[in-house]
Write a protein that holds these residues in place. Structure first.
Motif, mmCIF file in Angstrom:
data_model
loop_
_atom_site.group_PDB
_atom_site.id
_atom_site.type_symbol
_atom_site.label_atom_id
_atom_site.label_comp_id
_atom_site.label_asym_id
_atom_site.label_seq_id
_atom_site.Cartn_x
_atom_site.Cartn_y
_atom_site.Cartn_z
ATOM 1 N N GLN A 1 10.533 -11.407 -37.420
ATOM 2 C CA GLN A 1 11.811 -12.104 -37.557
ATOM 3 C C GLN A 1 12.485 -12.322 -36.209
ATOM 4 N N ASN A 2 12.071 -11.558 -35.193
ATOM 5 C CA ASN A 2 12.659 -11.680 -33.857
ATOM 6 C C ASN A 2 11.813 -12.528 -32.911
ATOM 7 N N LEU A 3 10.788 -13.175 -33.432
ATOM 8 C CA LEU A 3 9.889 -13.995 -32.615
ATOM 9 C C LEU A 3 10.073 -15.472 -32.945
ATOM 10 N N THR A 4 9.924 -16.322 -31.933
ATOM 11 C CA THR A 4 10.078 -17.771 -32.111
ATOM 12 C C THR A 4 8.997 -18.497 -31.321
ATOM 13 N N PRO A 5 8.358 -19.508 -31.896
ATOM 14 C CA PRO A 5 7.357 -20.292 -31.149
ATOM 15 C C PRO A 5 8.012 -21.107 -30.035
ATOM 16 N N TYR A 6 7.163 -21.782 -29.260
ATOM 17 C CA TYR A 6 7.649 -22.654 -28.192
ATOM 18 C C TYR A 6 8.039 -24.025 -28.752
ATOM 19 N N LYS A 7 8.686 -24.817 -27.913
ATOM 20 C CA LYS A 7 9.050 -26.178 -28.292
ATOM 21 C C LYS A 7 7.768 -27.022 -28.409
ATOM 22 N N PRO A 8 7.529 -27.664 -29.555
ATOM 23 C CA PRO A 8 6.292 -28.440 -29.731
ATOM 24 C C PRO A 8 6.066 -29.498 -28.660
ATOM 25 N N LEU A 9 7.097 -30.223 -28.273
ATOM 26 C CA LEU A 9 6.944 -31.279 -27.279
ATOM 27 C C LEU A 9 6.429 -30.711 -25.954
ATOM 28 N N ASP A 10 6.916 -29.530 -25.569
ATOM 29 C CA ASP A 10 6.472 -28.918 -24.318
ATOM 30 C C ASP A 10 4.994 -28.542 -24.370
ATOM 31 N N VAL A 11 4.554 -28.029 -25.516
ATOM 32 C CA VAL A 11 3.146 -27.649 -25.647
ATOM 33 C C VAL A 11 2.259 -28.888 -25.702
ATOM 34 N N SER A 12 2.724 -29.923 -26.386
ATOM 35 C CA SER A 12 1.950 -31.167 -26.463
ATOM 36 C C SER A 12 1.753 -31.788 -25.088
ATOM 37 N N ASN A 13 2.749 -31.614 -24.206
ATOM 38 C CA ASN A 13 2.684 -32.183 -22.852
ATOM 39 C C ASN A 13 2.232 -31.164 -21.816
ATOM 40 N N LEU A 14 1.720 -30.035 -22.245
ATOM 41 C CA LEU A 14 1.345 -28.949 -21.341
ATOM 42 C C LEU A 14 0.309 -29.411 -20.326
ATOM 43 N N SER A 15 0.505 -29.003 -19.075
ATOM 44 C CA SER A 15 -0.454 -29.307 -18.012
ATOM 45 C C SER A 15 -0.619 -28.070 -17.132
ATOM 46 N N VAL A 16 -1.820 -27.527 -17.101
ATOM 47 C CA VAL A 16 -2.130 -26.379 -16.235
ATOM 48 C C VAL A 16 -2.714 -26.904 -14.936
ATOM 49 N N GLU A 17 -2.192 -26.409 -13.812
ATOM 50 C CA GLU A 17 -2.632 -26.902 -12.499
ATOM 51 C C GLU A 17 -2.826 -25.766 -11.520
ATOM 52 N N PHE A 18 -3.750 -25.953 -10.606
ATOM 53 C CA PHE A 18 -3.954 -25.007 -9.522
ATOM 54 C C PHE A 18 -2.862 -25.160 -8.460
ATOM 55 N N LYS A 19 -2.685 -24.104 -7.661
ATOM 56 C CA LYS A 19 -1.887 -24.235 -6.458
ATOM 57 C C LYS A 19 -2.657 -25.102 -5.472
ATOM 58 N N GLN A 20 -1.978 -26.079 -4.892
ATOM 59 C CA GLN A 20 -2.647 -26.990 -3.969
ATOM 60 C C GLN A 20 -2.696 -26.400 -2.558
ATOM 61 N N ASP B 1 11.317 -32.170 -30.291
ATOM 62 C CA ASP B 1 12.039 -31.644 -29.129
ATOM 63 C C ASP B 1 13.065 -30.615 -29.605
ATOM 64 N N ASN B 2 12.558 -29.510 -30.157
ATOM 65 C CA ASN B 2 13.425 -28.499 -30.744
ATOM 66 C C ASN B 2 12.705 -27.155 -30.658
ATOM 67 N N ASP B 3 13.442 -26.107 -30.258
ATOM 68 C CA ASP B 3 12.805 -24.801 -30.132
ATOM 69 C C ASP B 3 13.516 -23.725 -30.939
ATOM 70 N N THR B 4 14.267 -24.111 -31.972
ATOM 71 C CA THR B 4 14.963 -23.118 -32.778
ATOM 72 C C THR B 4 14.049 -22.604 -33.894
ATOM 73 N N ARG B 5 14.212 -21.330 -34.213
ATOM 74 C CA ARG B 5 13.382 -20.730 -35.255
ATOM 75 C C ARG B 5 13.655 -21.369 -36.617
ATOM 76 N N ASP B 6 14.918 -21.658 -36.898
ATOM 77 C CA ASP B 6 15.278 -22.269 -38.178
ATOM 78 C C ASP B 6 14.560 -23.596 -38.389
ATOM 79 N N SER B 7 14.363 -24.329 -37.310
ATOM 80 C CA SER B 7 13.657 -25.603 -37.409
ATOM 81 C C SER B 7 12.148 -25.392 -37.503
ATOM 82 N N LEU B 8 11.594 -24.668 -36.547
ATOM 83 C CA LEU B 8 10.133 -24.554 -36.439
ATOM 84 C C LEU B 8 9.510 -23.812 -37.614
#
Length: 369
Positions: free
Chosen positions: A350-369, A280-287
């Motif tokens: 050097q100016n780019l950072t990945p996403y938070k791993p937890l968010d990607v692991s829990n990713l859910s794509v859904e249609f508009k209902q 649960d971390n989205d900092t470049r230094d960590s990732l």
């Protein structure tokens, strides 16, 4: 290292793409379509390819293989956007030039022969925005299902081109079962919100995870940004691999990456981190710092074999140095640039950072209902 599930995923959509393009070529629309003709960002082959090397066929992953596999994971994202773009071009044969409703038979080569319903409306709201148009395609016989039988849903504006496309391959073609219940989403824009001439965000969820005894590195989800200005493309994101493990019993990792490529010279630079899937971390230094390839594998090796000679381990991990350098044939080396041609790309990442791993692991794509 096996990537069978990813290759099947790509092959599945290659079939869809072939049929879509074939239909589009044989039935060019006479009327001007309101569908966008572009809905993706092309990524240089240096950092995006479906090809792995012979060294990726063993059971033990090496440092350079982590860089090589990054090209495959980025390609899955790029090719997903290409599929959506070409499906939109293919359905232009139905003269989509205004709000309309129609039904058609999905009867091309390899298609499921089922009736699909297509609806285009004007002025649609989705995710706190109003779009000029919305297109929805459903599998007619499945509209009472929980997912409404939705196969494709697109929201878009034309000037500048901007939109969201959501795809469920299972409802597009029941003959192809390899994708399972996977969901794809492409956010595309030429409006310059991120400072690029055009960009896309690819989100893929609910991929079928292979048996870890067969493919421990299979992907469950991916989220990837790609922005392009001129010949330069910046890419960052994460792919999640819930069964991935290296030397210890620690299981579940993201490939967290940043990359930049030059389309004209087809060279690229990338940094990759291997954070745990639940981080649960989205900092470049960590990732890309604490979880950099070399540091993760070094910790894993000494946790498993604490008495190993450190010089031998350092030599073994030589190709894990950051950043990694690529040409049209793939990974070249880590740490030291092959030439000064890579200097600008090294600065860009050097100016780019990945996403938070937890968010990607829990990713859910859904249609508009």
């Amino acid at each position: 290292m096996k990537t069978k599930n990813l290759i099947i995923f790509i092959a599945l959509f290659t079939g869809i793409l072939f049929n879509a393009c074939k239909k589009e070529e044989q039935n060019l629309p006479e009327d001007k379509s309101i569908l966008p003709t572009a809905f993706k960002v092309d990524i240089p082959q240096s950092i995006s390819s479906s090809q792995t090397t012979k060294s990726l066929q063993g059971d033990t992953i090496q440092g350079n293989e982590i860089y090589q596999l990054l090209r495959v994971f980025i390609h899955v994202g790029e090719f997903s956007a290409e599929i959506v773009q070409n499906l939109m071009l293919a359905i232009a044969v139905y003269h989509i030039d205004h709000a309309m409703t129609l039904s058609y038979q999905s009867d091309g080569a390899g298609e499921d022969g089922r009736t699909k319903n297509l609806v285009v409306i004007e002025s649609s709201s989705f995710e706190n925005a109003t779009w000029q148009y919305q297109l929805t395609i459903t599998d007619a016989a499945s509209e009472s299902n929980a997912d409404g039988g939705k196969a494709l849903q697109v929201f878009w504006n034309l000037s500048p081109v901007k939109g969201i496309a959501i795809l469920k391959p299972y409802n597009c073609n029941r003959n192809d079962t390899s994708s399972g219940q996977a969901m794809l989403r492409i956010d595309y824009s030429e409006a310059g919100e991120y400072g690029y001439e055009k960009h896309m965000i690819v989100s893929i969820s609910d991929l079928t995870v292979a048996d870890p005894l067969v493919d421990p590195y299979s992907m469950s989800a991916l989220k990837m940004f790609a922005g392009k200005t001129g010949n330069i493309v910046d890419v960052y994101g994460n792919s999640n691999h819930p069964n991935a493990k290296f030397y210890t019993d620690n299981v579940g990792f993201n490939w967290a990456f940043v990359a930049a490529g030059n389309e004209s010279s087809d060279i690229g630079v990338a940094e990759v981190g291997l954070p745990p899937s639940n981080l649960d971390n989205d900092t470049r230094d960590s990732l890309l710092g604490y979880y950099a390839i070399k540091d993760v594998l070094n910790r894993e090796i000494f946790e498993m074999w604490p008495t190993l000679d450190s010089a031998a381990v350092a030599a073994y991990l030589y190709n894990t140095e950051a950043p990694g350098f690529f040409n049209a044939n793939g990974f070249i080396q880590g740490g030291t640039a092959p030439s000064s041609d890579y200097t600008d790309l090294v600065t860009r990442i050097q100016n780019l950072t990945p996403y938070k791993p937890l968010d990607v692991s829990n990713l859910s794509v859904e249609f508009k209902q």
